[in-house]
Design an enzyme around this catalytic site. Structure first.
Site, mmCIF file in Angstrom:
data_model
loop_
_atom_site.group_PDB
_atom_site.id
_atom_site.type_symbol
_atom_site.label_atom_id
_atom_site.label_comp_id
_atom_site.label_asym_id
_atom_site.label_seq_id
_atom_site.Cartn_x
_atom_site.Cartn_y
_atom_site.Cartn_z
ATOM 1 N N GLY A 71 0.823 -1.206 0.000
ATOM 2 C CA GLY A 71 0.000 0.000 0.000
ATOM 3 C C GLY A 71 0.860 1.259 0.000
ATOM 4 N N THR A 72 1.957 1.223 0.716
ATOM 5 C CA THR A 72 2.853 2.390 0.781
ATOM 6 C C THR A 72 3.351 2.744 -0.616
ATOM 7 O OG1 THR A 72 3.543 1.789 3.014
ATOM 8 C CG2 THR A 72 5.019 3.240 1.775
ATOM 9 N N ASN A 150 -7.047 4.414 9.649
ATOM 10 C CA ASN A 150 -6.503 3.170 10.197
ATOM 11 C C ASN A 150 -6.545 3.124 11.721
ATOM 12 O OD1 ASN A 150 -4.552 5.221 9.223
ATOM 13 N ND2 ASN A 150 -3.122 4.108 10.532
ATOM 14 N N GLN A 178 -7.531 0.668 4.272
ATOM 15 C CA GLN A 178 -8.303 0.162 5.420
ATOM 16 C C GLN A 178 -9.790 -0.026 5.133
ATOM 17 O OE1 GLN A 178 -7.212 -1.137 8.056
ATOM 18 N NE2 GLN A 178 -5.106 -0.404 8.216
ATOM 19 N N SER A 198 -4.028 -2.782 -0.325
ATOM 20 C CA SER A 198 -2.935 -3.630 0.158
ATOM 21 C C SER A 198 -3.501 -4.976 0.596
ATOM 22 C CB SER A 198 -2.248 -2.934 1.334
ATOM 23 O OG SER A 198 -1.211 -3.737 1.823
ATOM 24 N N HIS A 200 -2.466 -7.473 2.472
ATOM 25 C CA HIS A 200 -2.347 -8.048 3.817
ATOM 26 C C HIS A 200 -3.366 -7.473 4.798
ATOM 27 C CE1 HIS A 200 0.076 -5.017 6.270
ATOM 28 N NE2 HIS A 200 0.241 -4.514 5.060
ATOM 29 N N THR A 236 9.957 -7.648 -12.182
ATOM 30 C CA THR A 236 9.331 -8.974 -12.315
ATOM 31 C C THR A 236 8.197 -9.113 -11.307
ATOM 32 O OG1 THR A 236 11.409 -9.874 -13.082
ATOM 33 C CG2 THR A 236 9.797 -11.468 -12.259
ATOM 34 N N CYS A 324 6.985 5.209 18.948
ATOM 35 C CA CYS A 324 8.163 5.453 19.784
ATOM 36 C C CYS A 324 9.259 6.087 18.940
ATOM 37 C CB CYS A 324 8.647 4.139 20.380
ATOM 38 S SG CYS A 324 10.047 4.364 21.465
HETATM 39 N N1 PLP Z 1 -2.479 3.334 4.224
HETATM 40 C C1 PLP Z 1 -3.148 2.999 5.329
HETATM 41 C C2 PLP Z 1 -4.412 3.708 5.675
HETATM 42 C C3 PLP Z 1 -2.672 1.979 6.157
HETATM 43 O O1 PLP Z 1 -3.345 1.649 7.250
HETATM 44 C C4 PLP Z 1 -1.475 1.323 5.797
HETATM 45 C C5 PLP Z 1 -0.908 0.269 6.671
HETATM 46 O O2 PLP Z 1 -1.146 0.222 7.857
HETATM 47 C C6 PLP Z 1 -0.820 1.702 4.617
HETATM 48 C C7 PLP Z 1 -1.350 2.714 3.859
HETATM 49 C C8 PLP Z 1 0.439 1.043 4.172
HETATM 50 O O3 PLP Z 1 0.181 -0.244 3.649
HETATM 51 P P1 PLP Z 1 1.366 -1.313 3.518
HETATM 52 O O4 PLP Z 1 1.586 -1.877 4.882
HETATM 53 O O5 PLP Z 1 0.863 -2.345 2.559
HETATM 54 O O6 PLP Z 1 2.545 -0.594 2.983
#
Ligand code: PLP
Length: 383
Positions: A71-72, A150, A178, A198, A200, A236, A324
């Site tokens: 997702g990032t 999130n 989310q 994302s 996961h 790839t 932290c």
């Molecule tokens: N955006 C939101 C709202 C998220 O909650 C998260 C992960 O917690 C991400 C992006 C990032 O996703 P990833 O862990 O797949 O990089």
């Protein structure tokens, strides 16, 4: 000891069928999907097939899907790819409660001379829509607002935001990491031009995501290399991950009803029982429209990290919004934006459920959490 996993917004367990869908691409079908020989055939077919299934799940065109590593990455590609496609527009609108995967690329733009409007939220987590209306002009390069937060689960009025974006011909990016898999989500209903997801977060594996770029959107790739993903995201393909994300989307689709009913009921029961037992507890964004699995609760006077350690000792996994940094805990930027004092924010814990959470899990939590909170409070007072 029993383990109760209530940290599903961090990551979800991979569903068994999803795990099985990956296996062939680590064993007999290990080939590179770009290879011309027969060992490339099955992997290439798997990527095509996954794209079609994901497009059906999201209600988008197959050609609009760009597979990414997470997702990032999808968030970064969306933001950079839009501003690079139109060098004349130097203004970006986002909110103060975005994930760091959106905030940090936007802060980078700010350091490079872009003007950024950070939309505030109120105590309920609602975006300041008047400020949004005032901020957006036809000089705005991008609006980036998340679908659901999130930390609190609060959902943003993406429909209304999309109308404002369209009126000014400004592309809208929605971080839906989310939301997807927890509530129905179709590209056309949402009205966004770019969407990040994302795997996961909806019972798929870590390390695979997607950016959906609506046909006709002016967007420039960031990575340069081969012709994978039609040159828009070379490298790839993570074939096993992509196949698994398609399987996870089907798992998610078949559990949406459970989210709307059982997961919501269990989340509400958890909040209700805890608030009955500990009357000064509060729920962040409790009165707002939220995704059904998320609860962010404050326990005044307590330190969330001390509470999390005690919860972990009895097998309950949850999380705190604070991070932290160099040994000191900084209050969550989301809760701070909602107007909580640093002390209030430091007392908050996020519980996030999934379709795998059971009645027994929640019954265990509603026994254990009040017991631990009362115990900690007694100790705090006597200390
Ligand atoms: N955006 C939101 C709202 C998220 O909650 C998260 C992960 O917690 C991400 C992006 C990032 O996703 P990833 O862990 O797949 O990089």
């Amino acid at each position: 000891m029993r383990t109760v996993y209530l940290d599903n917004n961090a990551t979800t367990p991979v569903a068994p069928a999803v795990f099985e869908s990956m296996r062939p691409f680590y064993t007999e079908h290990f080939g590179n999907p770009s290879s011309g020989h027969h060992l490339g055939d099955k992997p290439a077919e798997a990527v095509r097939n996954a794209r079609a299934r994901l497009a059906a799940f999201l209600g988008c065109l197959e050609t609009e899907i760009i597979f990414t590593s997470c997702g990032t990455e999808a968030d970064n590609l969306a933001i950079r790819g839009i501003v690079d496609a139109d060098r004349n527009r130097r203004h970006v609108v986002t909110s103060l409660v975005e994930h760091s995967a959106v905030l940090n690329p936007i802060k980078r733009l700010e350091s490079q001379g872009f003007r950024v409007t950070y939309l505030p939220v109120d105590r309920a987590g609602h975006l300041d829509m008047n400020m949004l209306r005032d901020a957006v002009t036809n000089q705005t390069a991008l609006i980036s607002v998340m679908f659901a937060n999130n930390e609190t689960g609060v959902m943003h009025p993406i429909h209304d935001i999309a109308k404002i974006a369209r009126a000014h011909d400004v592309p809208l990016h929605v971080d839906a990491v989310q939301g997807v898999g927890k509530v129905p989500f179709k590209m056309n209903d949402v009205g966004a031009d770019l969407v990040s997801i994302s795997a996961h977060k909806f019972h798929g594996p870590k390390g695979v995501g997607a950016l959906i770029v609506k046909k006709g959107t002016r967007w420039t790739p960031m990575l340069l290399g081969g012709s994978q993903e039609r040159g828009r995201r070379p490298g790839t393909e993570n074939v096993a991950g992509i196949a698994a994300m398609a399987a996870a989307s089907e798992y998610a689709e078949s559990h949406l009803e459970r989210y709307a009913t059982d997961v919501r009921r269990l989340r509400d029961e958890l909040e209700h029982e805890i608030m009955q037992a500990i009357p000064d507890t509060f729920v962040n964004g409790g009165g707002s429209e939220r995704i059904p699995n998320t609860s962010n609760m404050g326990f005044p006077g307590l330190d969330a990290h001390a509470l999390l350690v005690r919860l972990d000792e009895v097998g309950i996994c949850a999380s705190a919004g604070s991070a932290c940094h160099s040994g000191a805990f900084e209050p969550s930027h989301v809760l701070s934006a909602m107007g909580l004092t640093p002390e209030e924010a430091a007392s908050c814990i996020r519980f996030s459920l999934s379709a795998m959470t059971t009645d027994e899990d929640i019954a265990y939590c509603t026994e254990e959490i009040p017991r631990i909170v009362h115990h900690l409070r007694r100790n705090f007072i006597s200390a």
